[in-house]
Design a protein around this motif. Structure first.
Motif, PDB file in Angstrom:
ATOM      1  N   VAL A 102      53.245 -21.439 -57.535  1.00  0.00           N
ATOM      2  CA  VAL A 102      53.147 -22.904 -57.652  1.00  0.00           C
ATOM      3  C   VAL A 102      51.981 -23.428 -56.805  1.00  0.00           C
ATOM      4  CG1 VAL A 102      54.352 -25.067 -57.133  1.00  0.00           C
ATOM      5  CG2 VAL A 102      55.584 -23.213 -58.233  1.00  0.00           C
ATOM      6  N   SER A 103      51.800 -22.884 -55.601  1.00  0.00           N
ATOM      7  CA  SER A 103      50.687 -23.334 -54.745  1.00  0.00           C
ATOM      8  C   SER A 103      49.348 -23.000 -55.389  1.00  0.00           C
ATOM      9  CB  SER A 103      50.728 -22.640 -53.387  1.00  0.00           C
ATOM     10  OG  SER A 103      51.971 -22.792 -52.821  1.00  0.00           O
ATOM     11  N   VAL A 104      49.224 -21.772 -55.874  1.00  0.00           N
ATOM     12  CA  VAL A 104      47.958 -21.360 -56.488  1.00  0.00           C
ATOM     13  C   VAL A 104      47.696 -22.192 -57.736  1.00  0.00           C
ATOM     14  CG1 VAL A 104      46.756 -19.411 -57.553  1.00  0.00           C
ATOM     15  CG2 VAL A 104      48.135 -19.043 -55.533  1.00  0.00           C
ATOM     16  N   LEU A 105      48.762 -22.423 -58.501  1.00  0.00           N
ATOM     17  CA  LEU A 105      48.632 -23.255 -59.707  1.00  0.00           C
ATOM     18  C   LEU A 105      48.122 -24.649 -59.335  1.00  0.00           C
ATOM     19  CD1 LEU A 105      49.302 -23.513 -62.801  1.00  0.00           C
ATOM     20  CD2 LEU A 105      51.514 -24.402 -62.113  1.00  0.00           C
ATOM     21  N   VAL A 110      49.460 -16.413 -61.121  1.00  0.00           N
ATOM     22  CA  VAL A 110      50.498 -15.450 -60.728  1.00  0.00           C
ATOM     23  C   VAL A 110      49.914 -14.396 -59.794  1.00  0.00           C
ATOM     24  CG1 VAL A 110      52.060 -13.656 -61.561  1.00  0.00           C
ATOM     25  CG2 VAL A 110      51.789 -15.731 -62.861  1.00  0.00           C
ATOM     26  N   PRO A 111      50.522 -14.179 -58.630  1.00  0.00           N
ATOM     27  CA  PRO A 111      50.027 -13.097 -57.767  1.00  0.00           C
ATOM     28  C   PRO A 111      50.296 -11.755 -58.438  1.00  0.00           C
ATOM     29  CG  PRO A 111      51.663 -14.486 -56.629  1.00  0.00           C
ATOM     30  CD  PRO A 111      51.680 -14.876 -58.055  1.00  0.00           C
ATOM     31  N   GLY A 141      53.819  -7.434 -60.670  1.00  0.00           N
ATOM     32  CA  GLY A 141      54.222  -6.030 -60.640  1.00  0.00           C
ATOM     33  C   GLY A 141      55.698  -5.884 -60.299  1.00  0.00           C
ATOM     34  N   ILE A 142      56.138  -6.640 -59.301  1.00  0.00           N
ATOM     35  CA  ILE A 142      57.544  -6.571 -58.879  1.00  0.00           C
ATOM     36  C   ILE A 142      58.469  -7.022 -60.017  1.00  0.00           C
ATOM     37  CG2 ILE A 142      59.232  -7.698 -57.352  1.00  0.00           C
ATOM     38  CD1 ILE A 142      57.179  -7.568 -55.148  1.00  0.00           C
ATOM     39  N   SER A 162      44.399 -10.486 -66.132  1.00  0.00           N
ATOM     40  CA  SER A 162      43.026 -10.426 -66.627  1.00  0.00           C
ATOM     41  C   SER A 162      42.929 -11.114 -67.999  1.00  0.00           C
ATOM     42  CB  SER A 162      42.628  -8.949 -66.726  1.00  0.00           C
ATOM     43  OG  SER A 162      41.450  -8.814 -67.408  1.00  0.00           O
ATOM     44  N   GLY A 163      43.950 -10.914 -68.832  1.00  0.00           N
ATOM     45  CA  GLY A 163      43.972 -11.553 -70.149  1.00  0.00           C
ATOM     46  C   GLY A 163      43.993 -13.067 -70.031  1.00  0.00           C
ATOM     47  N   ALA A 164      44.763 -13.566 -69.058  1.00  0.00           N
ATOM     48  CA  ALA A 164      44.828 -15.021 -68.860  1.00  0.00           C
ATOM     49  C   ALA A 164      43.454 -15.566 -68.461  1.00  0.00           C
ATOM     50  CB  ALA A 164      45.859 -15.344 -67.777  1.00  0.00           C
TER      51      ALA A 164
END
Lengths: 293, 316
Positions: free
Chosen positions: A269-272, B144-145, B150-151, B194-196
């Motif tokens: 959410v922060s990065v977004l 998304v991180p 991955g998790i 990467s696709g995003a």
């Protein structure tokens, strides 16, 4: 920069205010800015909002699933995940703002000097930046951490070193597009010093892309801090940080998936927010993107 | 492409690589402890540490050490010896480079499989709900991180459904099935993000071409929509898209570092982190140097590919 040209020709116009009004009408700026404002308030007042002490362990409540008492559940030490996520906001925002602040100051100073002075100084500065650019960002951050040692302060320095070249490149590009404009030539003709021209005339007119880059870099910095803490190099236990919490939650995926889900959601959410704000600001401020959709 | 441009570009890459080698070499002198101390442990006497430093050549002047280090890599592929395993690092990196490149390539394929249809789908109706939907997906994907992605994938496909292993690597030489089983989740993790990112670029590359006069003319001539897309739009957008692919491949070399660590994928990124945590600095040097060289070479190839793909682009 059309708005600035009109500023030079028609002194009464208020290009800054016009841009601000335009920005405040832009959907992405409003959405991203709103999200960031909300998260910034959480980061500032998280301590008073948190229902529990984020370090307080309760072994009778280990791995409790989300409930009214613990909205995000509890972790392997019975600590309240919601309270830890709120505290983690402060860590993430602090690291991101300080790291981007350092990289911004250093990068802008280098880019401003390179772009305005040109010649051999430009070559030397930008080739040095090219060298730093040649390293994959995460690896460069890990390497800097290897040299400086673990800890949140060193994570800030590592992130700053990774992002300073980006600021230098963006600033140099913006400065080159401004340095030969009439008002700069006029300032030179008036005998103003180079430093004064750079700071008073060139930099303010090159700020658009730098502001955009700041917002995008804040998003990357939050990700980078979380990644370093996830690897065990950034924030150290028992301090709550989103990356650290994710790393801890990774060992209990089956048992307590909430330990990993909520910190990750907070990072996303922060990065977004910063990304959306950056995209919106780019539409409004960066002349290359103005009017493009 | 003129020869002088090619030479200039190669010259600047060599200069960057020289800088990269200097920075990478500087890792050991900048470190707080001596590699000899790491090898012998904290109990070792100062005399023993000094003796080992002499044997490792660490008592020589830095320029001499640098020339010897670079010379060893360039002439014999010698990256030194691991402080932990006491084995030559060259063997370790030779095993790891293919793993990293395979993962980056697989992630790129996943990314393209997402970005091309999604970007085209969105660009065909700009401003429509489907365009908005693709933009939202792209914006979320970018945010998304990768370690979280991955998790989540491990949680769903490995822990819950049991379809794929949660870690490990099997080379293609072990058979296609085990290779695919092990690479699917790591490739999806890096590939979805990467696709995003690429979706945005594909969309804007297509929109730029779709707004050109020759596309309007083709439509006005009554050419079928599919033919206009194939013959005019996609062909002209391909140049930008190939550029994006090249840049993404370079970016993926950075992104897979994280993915390698999550999935215990034995690549250069995992080597770098393990080396950092164990203070195996020659191994860290090797991983960082090779990644930076690969990153620089891919960027150079991307840059040079413009002129091969688009005859209108000429550098003088």
């Amino acid at each position: 920069m059309a708005a600035t040209a009109s500023h030079a020709e028609v002194p009464r116009s208020r290009p800054g205010l016009d841009l601000l009004r335009k920005a405040l009408r832009h959907g992405s700026v409003l959405f991203g800015g709103g999200l960031i404002l909300a998260l910034a308030l959480v980061a500032l007042f998280g301590a008073s909002l948190a229902p529990y002490d984020p370090m307080a362990m309760d072994f009778t409540a280990r791995f409790a699933p989300p409930s009214w008492a613990h909205p995000f559940g509890t972790d392997d030490f019975g600590r309240d995940v919601f309270s830890r996520v709120l505290y983690g906001a402060a860590v993430s925002f602090q690291v991101a703002f300080i790291a981007v602040g350092i990289s911004g100051v250093v990068g802008v100073a280098l880019g401003l000097t390179a772009g305005y002075r040109g010649g051999w100084l430009d070559e030397v500065i930008m080739r040095a930046m090219d060298v730093l650019f040649a390293f994959p960002a995460v690896l460069l951050a890990i390497t800097v951490m290897a040299i400086l040692g673990r800890g949140v302060e060193n994570a800030m320095i590592a992130i700053a070193i990774v992002y300073a070249p980006i600021f230098a490149r963006v600033t140099r590009g913006a400065v080159i597009s401004v340095r030969d404009r009439e008002f700069v030539t006029a300032a030179r003709a008036l005998g103003q010093s180079q430093v004064r021209i750079m700071l008073r005339h060139v930099l303010p007119n090159a700020l658009g892309p730098i502001i955009v880059q700041t917002s995008l870099s804040l998003a990357f910095a939050i990700l980078a801090e979380a990644a370093l803490s996830f690897f065990g190099l950034g924030t150290q236990p028992p301090d709550p940080s989103w990356g650290r919490m994710l790393s801890e939650g990774r060992g209990f995926l089956q048992q307590a998936p909430w330990m990993g889900i909520f910190p990750g959601l907070a990072i996303m959410v922060s990065v977004l927010g910063f990304n959306t704000l950056g995209d919106g600001l780019r539409d409004v401020l960066d002349p290359r993107f103005r009017g493009r959709h | 492409m003129s020869l002088s441009y090619l030479l200039r570009r190669l010259g600047s890459v060599l200069l960057v690589l020289f800088g990269v080698s200097l920075v990478t070499f500087a890792i050991i002198p900048l470190l707080p402890g001596s590699p000899a101390r790491v090898t012998l442990g904290v109990q070792a006497t100062p005399e023993a540490v000094a003796t080992l430093e002499r044997q490792m050549g660490l008592d020589r002047p830095l320029p001499v050490q640098y020339v010897s280090w670079v010379g060893g890599i360039l002439t014999r592929g010698d990256f030194g010896t691991s402080l932990i395993s006491r084995q030559p690092i060259a063997g370790e990196v030779t095993r790891r480079v293919p793993a990293t490149l395979t993962l980056a390539l697989a992630a790129l394929l996943v990314g393209l499989a997402i970005a091309l249809p999604a970007g085209i789908f969105a660009a065909l109706k700009p401003g429509s709900p489907r365009d908005l939907g693709v933009s939202v997906f792209s914006q979320l994907g970018v945010s998304v991180p990768d370690f979280w992605m991955g998790i989540l994938l491990i949680l769903l496909f490995s822990e819950t459904l049991g379809w794929f292993p949660s870690s490990g690597y099997r080379p293609l030489s072990d058979g296609l099935a085990p290779f695919l089983q092990h690479i699917t989740l790591p490739a999806l993790t890096a590939g979805i993000i990467s696709g995003a990112i690429m979706t945005r670029f594909v969309r804007s590359a297509l929109l730029e071409v779709l707004n050109q006069d020759y596309v309007r003319t083709a439509h006005a001539k009554g050419l079928p929509r599919g033919k206009v897309m194939r013959k005019h739009v996609l062909r002209n957008a391909a140049i930008s898209i190939v550029t994006i692919v090249g840049l993404q491949m370079a970016t993926l070399l950075s992104a897979v570092v994280v993915v390698e660590i999550i999935f215990a994928w034995p690549g250069l990124g995992q080597l770098a982190l393990t080396a950092t945590l164990q203070r195996d600095y020659p191994a860290l040097q090797a991983a960082v140097l090779l990644s930076a060289v690969a990153f620089t070479v891919i960027n150079l190839l991307t840059d040079l590919s413009y002129t091969f793909l688009d005859p209108r682009v000429s550098y003088t």
